[in-house]
Design an enzyme around this catalytic site. Structure first.
Site, PDB file in Angstrom:
ATOM      1  N   ASP A 273       0.830  -1.203   0.000  1.00 39.14           N
ATOM      2  CA  ASP A 273       0.000   0.000   0.000  1.00 39.14           C
ATOM      3  C   ASP A 273       0.871   1.262   0.000  1.00 39.14           C
ATOM      4  OD1 ASP A 273      -2.816   0.992   0.373  1.00 39.14           O
ATOM      5  OD2 ASP A 273      -1.943   1.905   2.158  1.00 39.14           O
TER       6      ASP A 273
ATOM      7  N   GLU B  32      14.501 -14.783  -0.186  1.00 39.14           N
ATOM      8  CA  GLU B  32      14.804 -15.949   0.652  1.00 39.14           C
ATOM      9  C   GLU B  32      13.697 -16.991   0.575  1.00 39.14           C
ATOM     10  OE1 GLU B  32      15.409 -14.628   4.682  1.00 39.14           O
ATOM     11  OE2 GLU B  32      16.603 -12.919   3.980  1.00 39.14           O
TER      12      GLU B  32
HETATM   13  C1  GLC Z   1      -4.412   2.907  -0.725  1.00 41.28           C
HETATM   14  C2  GLC Z   1      -5.591   1.978  -0.616  1.00 41.28           C
HETATM   15  C3  GLC Z   1      -6.774   2.755  -0.133  1.00 41.28           C
HETATM   16  C4  GLC Z   1      -6.445   3.353   1.219  1.00 41.28           C
HETATM   17  C5  GLC Z   1      -5.171   4.171   1.163  1.00 41.28           C
HETATM   18  C6  GLC Z   1      -4.654   4.490   2.534  1.00 41.28           C
HETATM   19  O1  GLC Z   1      -4.616   3.887  -1.684  1.00 41.28           O
HETATM   20  O2  GLC Z   1      -5.810   1.338  -1.844  1.00 41.28           O
HETATM   21  O3  GLC Z   1      -7.924   1.953  -0.066  1.00 41.28           O
HETATM   22  O4  GLC Z   1      -7.509   4.168   1.626  1.00 41.28           O
HETATM   23  O5  GLC Z   1      -4.134   3.478   0.517  1.00 41.28           O
HETATM   24  O6  GLC Z   1      -4.122   3.343   3.147  1.00 41.28           O
END
Ligand code: GLC
Ligand code: CA
Length: 543
Positions: A217, A268
């Site tokens: 993310d 790994e």
């Molecule tokens: C990314 C995710 C989204 C989330 C954001 C904050 O963009 O896809 O759903 O709100 O990160 O974590």
């Protein structure tokens, strides 16, 4: 009136795949994105969970995907759909426990499916023990793992939250802390080595349980300008992502060292991979996150963010092939996810949007690389209308309702067209987001019986993709002629063309071979040509 199509080659560039070994499954894998909370409810509390997902693995195997990516399954503060994590090495009780995750991974492996988890390194929840400790004691070690600033009238700089409003909020004792998303998502300070060390432990914890990698993310975040200087421009959601106007908050050079570190951990463990969410406007910058010693893939969001327009789609495909080809990474194609309106709705809604979504599916499933399919798109789900009082997305609430938010693409899956839609067992609690009454028409059970359904189209396309290496792993050239987009996929044994008519008139496409698959029953084939109506696509072999 049909017009004859002359294919004009506009540009081409071979995919660079140095030293590609067959073991690199991720180079052409079809990855199915499971929004866990909305996929299948195993225990009847109205919330999707690991047991429910496990019970539906045979569906994913039947559909023909290679892997699943599961949206965050961790204990969460519940402020942003699980993207505010309280404990990175546990499972939220809503979803089950670690043993359920292990059972899921082993069932999936038996079916030939790999499991990829979501990991969220840019920020934690404000309920995370580190942040709680930091609130209680400004001088504790944990306080150094976030971005705090001393009390003052004004926030430390002009940074904005992506969800609206300033990126700084106050602690009860008057300090400022940074959150580039919701206030309940304080940004971690990656200049503190304890943060990196803890994430190493998290990666190993899940890799030791047999997962095949991570979707990362906000992988373009993590590090911030060391001096916390003002951004040069105000935050404006540019079409394809952030650019120089947000230069102080995103895409700092130091972040690439994190991906090298994570890559060496993954190396790994055999056959694991990382795919990053990198929302930058410049696709060449995005591709740098997938250099050979960094993440295996970073999402290409061009098609997700392009209107139904031939030039936009052709450019979306070609620029991704070029940018990722230049670093030797496969393109990961995205037409839908949990952050965007459903594609049927984006492409015009109703029969029109559905026809276009069907055609677009053939396009992405023909392209070389790794397509990501968002759960429910294979059913042709539209963006659901969620009543304001049921909406949970912080984007809706922080914008005072000015932005609709993302709830409408996160509504639970319809499985049955009998009583209820089979998301939960009989007699269960209401689903966590309301399912529109008419969604039984999209149910898996109904579409399975219908040879012309979206689900049947996806299943056929996936089976053909698996049987024809020219689809998904060939050298591709992209061309346009008027509003017709052609991708010619040249494999070792055959050539398959995907021809997509994005215009308003039927076109005659020369066809010396045969039609492998059409997105519509209205496609007509006669000696030497195919009549392709608007908003349809075909796969043609050249035999
Ligand atoms: C990314 C995710 C989204 C989330 C954001 C904050 O963009 O896809 O759903 O709100 O990160 O974590
Ligand atoms: Ca449940």
């Amino acid at each position: 009136m049909a017009t004859r199509l002359a294919t004009v080659r506009t540009s081409s560039r071979p995919q660079v795949t140095p030293g590609q070994a067959p073991a690199e499954w991720w180079r052409s894998a079809v990855v199915y994105q499971v929004y866990l909370r909305s996929f299948a409810d195993g225990n009847g509390d109205g919330i999707g969970d690991l047991a429910g997902l496990r019970s539906r693995l045979p569906y994913l195997s039947w559909l023909g995907v290679d892997a699943l990516w599961i949206n965050p399954h961790y204990p969460s503060g519940g402020a942003d759909g699980g993207y505010d994590i309280v404990d990175y090495r546990a499972v939220d009780p809503d979803y089950g426990d670690v043993a359920d995750l292990e059972a899921l991974v082993s069932d999936a492996r038996r079916l030939g499916l790999r499991v990829v988890l979501d990991v969220v390194p840019n920020h934690s929840s404000d309920q995370h023990p580190w942040f709680r400790a930091a609130l209680a004691d400004p001088d504790c070690a944990e306080a150094g793992r976030y971005h705090f600033a001393p009390p003052s009238e004004e926030p430390p700089n002009n940074w904005q939250s992506l969800f609206g409003g300033p990126a700084w909020s106050r602690t009860p004792d008057g300090r400022w802390y940074l959150h580039l998303f919701a206030p309940a998502q304080p940004d971690l300070n990656w200049r503190d080595p304890a943060v990196a060390e803890d994430f190493d432990r998290t990666l190993r914890f899940w890799l030791d349980r047999g997962v095949s990698g991570f979707r990362v993310d906000v992988a373009y975040g993590l590090f911030k300008d060391a001096g916390l200087r003002d951004n040069p421009g105000s935050y404006s959601p540019t079409l394809f992502g952030h650019g120089p106007e947000q230069a102080m908050t995103w895409n700092q050079p130091e972040v690439h060292d994190v991906w090298r570190r994570w890559r060496s951990i993954c190396d790994e463990y055999p056959d694991t991979m990382l795919v990053g969410e990198v929302c930058l406007a410049d696709l060449e910058q995005v591709a740098l996150y997938s250099r050979p010693d960094e993440m295996h893939q970073s999402f290409s969001f061009r098609l997700l963010k392009s209107p139904w327009d031939t030039a936009a789609f052709a450019d979306g495909v070609q620029s991704a092939l070029d940018a990722f080809g230049a670093v030797g990474a496969p393109v990961s194609w995205v037409l839908g996810n949990h952050d965007k309106d459903r594609q049927v709705t984006r492409f015009g809604g109703g029969a029109l949007g559905t026809a276009r979504a069907r055609a677009a599916a053939l396009l992405v499933l023909s392209l070389p690389g790794s397509p990501y399919l968002y759960a429910g798109d294979e059913l042709g789900l539209p963006q659901a209308v969620v009543p304001d009082e049921a909406k949970l997305d912080p984007i809706f609430h922080r914008s005072g309702g000015a932005r609709a938010g993302r709830d409408g693409c996160r509504v639970p899956m319809p499985w049955n067209d009998t009583d209820g839609v089979g998301f939960s067992p009989d007699g269960a609690a209401d689903p966590w987001l309301p399912i529109p009454a008419e969604w039984d028409r999209y149910a898996v059970s109904r579409q399975t019986r219908d040879g012309a359904s979206m689900l049947t189209l996806y299943r056929r396309a996936l089976a053909l993709r698996a049987a024809h290496p020219a689809l998904g792993s060939a050298e591709a050239t992209v061309s346009t002629s008027g509003d017709v987009l052609t991708v010619r996929c040249t494999g070792a044994d055959e050539t398959v063309r995907c021809v997509l008519n994005m215009g308003t008139e039927t076109v005659l496409v020369p066809n010396p071979g045969s039609v492998l698959l059409a997105s519509s029953t209205h496609v007509r084939s006669s000696a030497g040509s195919v009549a392709l109506p608007p908003d349809t696509a075909v796969w043609l072999t050249e035999d």
